[in-house]
Motif scaffolding. Sequence first.
Motif, short mmCIF file in Angstrom:
data_model
loop_
_atom_site.label_atom_id
_atom_site.label_comp_id
_atom_site.label_asym_id
_atom_site.label_seq_id
_atom_site.Cartn_x
_atom_site.Cartn_y
_atom_site.Cartn_z
N LYS A 162 0.84 -1.21 0.00
CA LYS A 162 0.00 0.00 0.00
C LYS A 162 0.87 1.26 0.00
CE LYS A 162 -4.20 -1.72 2.27
NZ LYS A 162 -5.05 -1.63 3.48
N VAL A 165 2.40 1.75 -3.37
CA VAL A 165 1.47 2.33 -4.34
C VAL A 165 1.33 3.84 -4.13
CG1 VAL A 165 -0.96 2.40 -5.05
CG2 VAL A 165 0.20 0.20 -4.76
N ASP A 169 2.33 6.53 -6.83
CA ASP A 169 1.33 7.49 -7.29
C ASP A 169 1.87 8.92 -7.23
OD1 ASP A 169 -1.47 8.01 -8.14
OD2 ASP A 169 -1.56 9.09 -6.23
N LYS A 200 0.14 -1.87 -8.07
CA LYS A 200 -1.25 -2.19 -7.72
C LYS A 200 -1.51 -3.69 -7.87
CE LYS A 200 -3.23 2.33 -8.88
NZ LYS A 200 -4.15 3.08 -9.78
#
Length: 462
Positions: A162, A165, A169, A200
Amino acid sequence: MDGVKVVTGAAATVLLWALGSSVPALADTIEAALVRAYQNNPQLNAQRAQVRATDENVPQALSGYRPKVSVTASAGYQYGDALSNFGTPIDFHGATPPTSVGATATQTLYNGGQTGNKTRAAESQVSGAREGLRVLEQSVLLSAATVYMDELRDAAIVEVNKSNVRVLDQTLKQTQDRFNVGEVTRTDVAQSEAQLAAGKTQLLAAQATLTTTQANFRRIIGNEPVSLQPGSPVDRYLPGALPAAVELSLIENPNVTAAMYGIDVQFLQVKVNEGALLPTVSLQASVLQQYQTNITSPRTFAAQALAQLSVPVYQGGAEYSLIRQSKENLTQQRLVLEQTRDQTRANTVTAWGQLVAGKAQVASAQSQVTASEIALNGVREEAKAGQRTTLDVLNAQQALVNARVALVTAQHDRVVASYSVLSAVGRLSPQVMHLNTTTYDPSVHYHQVRDSWFGVRTPDGH
């Protein structure tokens, strides 16, 4: 971006074992999970019921020492017509209601030692069943410890992914901003997009693995995982060196002791079958009270006591075949014991090697994480100065993620390996680990039923 990096680092170290630190009152611990598995695991409870059923073999064998008593009674209707030739001929005819009541008691005095050998074999079966229960207890406790650490590992890997990601991002947004002002090309943006998509995908795979682990946690331990605290290795309960661990495993591993009891059972079975060739001596006493058995006898009473000797001469050869068969079974069981010892020795050596490797892997993975963090920070600074490409930054970020996953996995393997060694030597038990639970004592039920002469209710009321 730096804030995200800190979160990722915390997630990577969530599995570090507790070293005397305080644990929140409502947090779940690996010891508490082991207690729940020990108390509530249905497979383990089923095996305990199987041991209780095996206990009944002993009173069944002991019944050979006890007398057998039966009572018979009969009543009916009978018509008779008789002619007496003694003296004056008398003609008897008419109906009678014959009834009788009797009792017979038989006591075996000698049967070639079969009863004694059956009793000793049944006691060895009980001991073997208890060792089989220990095998399953260790298996359940090892599975519980493993799935507890699996949950910690997989939850940490999800958090790592997580955070990855989120970092990717942000990296994509920064790359697009730089592309808009002409600092980078469209290729850099595409590389960032590809790496984010890959991140992802890794997150979804980690979440799927975590879901499976949570289901196994519920199956083995009995509840959903909530607020799990770090697990601790059990090195303090282990022997100090591999030779001592191997020697201990050959003595205390329940697979080995169960195989030894199996030899006792097969040896005594040979003796039982040989006893079928010897004479049998029994004492029988009976009484019989009859009423209206015929027209001329309104009542009769009889009592007798007999000593009976039965000497088998030839019974078709089955008894000799059983003796030969039981001897082969004894030979097989002795070979099974040797095979079990070899397997136990191999399992202990393997588990010990995994433990040693696990310790080294944790230290190596920690160094890898530290070096990867330094490398990533350096690559980012160099990228700002134009000395590194966006791909270099993405590769460094992925290397850090891989290092953190490796650390989490190494920490998991380190704890599980210590439990595996404890199981291999035969000491993975609530008593050795001082778990806060009442241990199941199979001898309690055994003594409750061993000398029972009658009754169909089990000690627990069923």
